[in-house]
Design an enzyme around this catalytic site. Structure first.
Site, short mmCIF file in Angstrom:
data_model
loop_
_atom_site.label_atom_id
_atom_site.label_comp_id
_atom_site.label_asym_id
_atom_site.label_seq_id
_atom_site.Cartn_x
_atom_site.Cartn_y
_atom_site.Cartn_z
N GLU A 351 0.83 -1.21 0.00
CA GLU A 351 0.00 0.00 0.00
C GLU A 351 0.87 1.27 0.00
O GLU A 351 0.74 2.15 0.84
CB GLU A 351 -0.97 0.01 1.19
CG GLU A 351 -2.09 -0.98 1.04
CD GLU A 351 -3.27 -0.70 1.97
OE1 GLU A 351 -3.41 0.44 2.44
OE2 GLU A 351 -4.03 -1.66 2.23
N ASP A 496 1.30 -8.68 2.71
CA ASP A 496 -0.01 -8.68 3.36
C ASP A 496 -0.84 -9.67 2.56
O ASP A 496 -1.29 -9.36 1.45
CB ASP A 496 -0.61 -7.28 3.34
CG ASP A 496 -2.05 -7.25 3.87
OD1 ASP A 496 -2.57 -8.32 4.24
OD2 ASP A 496 -2.64 -6.15 3.90
N ASN A 498 -3.68 -11.07 3.53
CA ASN A 498 -5.10 -10.98 3.87
C ASN A 498 -5.69 -12.34 4.22
O ASN A 498 -6.84 -12.66 3.87
CB ASN A 498 -5.88 -10.34 2.71
CG ASN A 498 -5.87 -8.82 2.80
OD1 ASN A 498 -6.16 -8.25 3.85
ND2 ASN A 498 -5.52 -8.16 1.70
#
Length: 609
Positions: A351, A496, A498
């Site tokens: 991100e 990440d 998730n």
């Protein structure tokens, strides 16, 4: 232009002399016999060269000339410019004289005879005390150390001196947080440049209300500056600096030669910091860079500004977070301090806004010895940084999952399985997720190479089957890089994902296979069912184990982030403890005034087997 022995150790010894030179430069240039500066920029890949100098009337000239042009034409143009400058200066002087006479009541004399037309000044270029022939091409004529003469004024030619192409201080500066200027240097590098930091002796006087004129004289509004005693690229303000602006004096260099100095002042004064942050205690474990046998690795979703600055984020996702703590300028200070304090060798970030990468992360981490690469996803992307003293970048092999799945023969069998489930296939191919793959080589042992992968898998809670497909594509691609392109190199896979440890994705990575009847194949309901068995040949382990959570927001907390390592070649030396639950929940949840993201960084020291 000064020239010095080509050793970095000489820099500190000449620092005082260079700064003394810059302080006395203006005075020396106006003394008898002193030479002005003419800066020439000439690079082989460009058809034109640039020439920059100041005329006697004070005007500054920037000229662009073809490198293949004969010198005589360039000198003729300089003479024309000098003549125009002389005429403008004479006209301005006459206007000033008439205004002075009018204000004193002295009658202006009528128009007198026109002054004699000024002659073009003699313009010559000398090299080693000999005039350069006018048929010599510009590219060969304008040599470093040549002397340009315009009338009675002489200019020392400096060809391609180290020059700042970009110089910028961050807008928001906080006490206790490193200030990392954004630098661009041509014909030099930051490590060969000189820096000196100053701060105001006292805060600037506030402007009167309503913006009216101040009773203070202009001189009283000009700040005085005092040296901070810091002569490094990065400055960390103290609480004593709160309310004061900063000034940076810097001279570009390359270890042997220095270019013209520049100064810049911070727009805003130093603000108070937030106090203790969640990462401060973690930094006690990472005070020094590890030795060559270890690889300190960080994986961190830093929360993209494009997601933090939405009304939904402020009111629904993070309503407990102070609005100013969601602003990018504030969070960047915390992110920079946190990352630089880990003294990492590898940093994989998710991100990452493109502007955050170029304007914040690169300047900060470069100042601490790291270099980075960026891969855009859609609105944000991935960044991988590596310590330059330990690693060099051999190659990059980034892919977008949906593109690779459709076009790379590596994934032909997987695509055929997925094609049996059109609804699921359509949903998988709509996702924009990517994996960033970098091959690094040790700077001390060229036989040691490593494949560093970084990803951010699809986020939706019902997207378990999509994450399984994405992971299968990623692992097949990483196998191709680490086995076919660079046979036998170990893998570090950060991101990440998730996925909590109870999910199919995590089971697939750790066990090496996933059965076709696993419940995650129907994670989005029967209408998007896609049942298949998958396997991979890696032996992977979560280096930081299975923490209770790496993501902690108001409505959810769980472990979503991992650093997967190749058990055949790497082992864990130590895991840097995560912040305590009390630290994480001091302001209810994340992000907060003391933590810049809704995720927590994973940090561990890895060791070659």
């Amino acid at each position: 232009m000064w020239r010095l022995p080509g050793v970095r150790a000489a820099l500190r010894g000449v620092r005082t002399a260079v700064e003394r030179r810059s302080r006395t430069e203006a005075a020396s240039e106006t003394s008898v016999g002193a030479m002005e500066r003419a800066v020439v920029r000439c690079v082989p890949s460009e058809p034109k060269l640039s020439l920059s100098f100041a005329l006697a009337d004070g005007s500054h000239k920037n000229m662009q000339r073809d490198q293949s042009e004969p010198l005589g034409r360039a000198l003729s143009r300089i003479a024309t410019n000098a003549l125009k400058g002389h005429a403008k200066a004479a006209a301005a002087k006459k206007i000033r004289k008439n205004r002075a006479n009018a204000s004193s009541g002295v009658a202006c004399a009528g128009p007198g005879p026109e002054p004699a037309a000024a002659c073009e000044p003699v313009v010559k270029l000398y090299y080693r005390e000999e005039a350069v022939a006018e048929d010599v091409l510009n590219v060969d004529a304008w040599q470093d150390g040549a002397v340009l003469q315009i009338g009675d004024v002489k200019y020392k030619v400096e060809r391609n001196p180290p020059t700042f192409t970009e110089l910028q201080l961050p807008r928001y500066i906080m006490a206790g947080f490193p200030v990392c200027p954004k630098l661009g240097v041509e014909f030099g590098d930051p490590t060969g440049s000189l820096f000196r930091w100053y701060k105001e002796t006292k805060p600037r006087a506030a402007e009167p209300e309503g913006g009216g004129p101040s009773s203070s004289s202009p001189s009283s509004l000009s700040p005085g500056w005092t040296e901070t005693g810091v002569d490094e690229r990065v400055y960390t303000p103290s609480n004593a600096d709160i309310g004061l602006r900063l000034k940076l004096h810097c001279t570009p260099g390359n270890g042997q030669r220095f270019g013209p100095s520049r100064e810049l002042e911070s727009v805003c004064p130093v603000e108070a910091g937030p106090g203790t942050c969640t990462f401060d205690h973690r930094h006690l474990y990472t005070k020094k860079v590890t030795d060559d046998a270890l690889i300190r690795t960080v994986s961190y979703n830093i929360l993209a500004d494009t997601y933090a600055q939405t009304e939904f984020s402020r009111t629904v996702l993070y309503p407990y977070c102070a609005p100013y703590a969601l602003e990018l300028d504030y969070r960047q200070n915390l992110i920079q301090k946190e990352l630089t304090g880990y003294n990492a060798d590898l940093i994989c970030l998710q991100e990452v806004d493109r502007c955050v990468f170029t304007d914040s992360l690169v300047p900060a981490l470069e100042a601490f010895g790291l270099e980075g690469v960026f891969r855009i996803k859609q609105h944000e992307g991935l960044a991988t940084f590596y310590r330059k003293s330990k690693f060099s970048l051999l190659s990059q092999h980034d892919i977008a999952f949906h593109e690779a799945l459709q076009s790379d023969p590596l994934h032909k069998e997987l695509l055929e399985k997925l094609a049996l489930y059109p609804a699921a296939q359509e949903r998988v191919l709509q996702r924009s997720s990517v994996v960033q793959v970098s091959v690094l080589q040790s700077t001390t042992d060229s036989s040691r190479k490593i494949c560093v992968a970084n990803t951010h898998l699809y986020w939706h809670p019902k997207g378990g089957y999509i994450r399984l497909i994405q992971m299968a594509v990623a692992l097949a691609h990483i196998r191709h890089v680490s086995c076919d392109l660079y046979p036998g190199i170990p893998v570090i896979f950060c991101g990440d994902f998730n996925s909590t440890p109870s999910t199919g994705m995590y089971h697939f990575v750790i066990s090496g296979s996933i059965a076709e009847d696993h419940e995650d194949w129907t994670s989005h309901g029967e209408e998007e069912r896609c049942n298949m068995s998958l396997s991979h040949f890696f032996r992977l382990k979560s280096a930081c184990g299975e923490p209770a959570y790496t993501n902690y927001v108001g409505g959810f907390h769980g472990c979503l982030d991992y650093i997967f390592i190749d058990l055949n070649a790497l082992e864990v030396e130590q895991v840097i403890p995560l912040p305590s639950h009390e630290e994480v929940t001091t302001h209810q949840a994340l992000p907060s005034v003391s933590h810049p993201s809704d995720h927590i960084a994973l940090v561990c020291d890895l060791k070659w087997k």
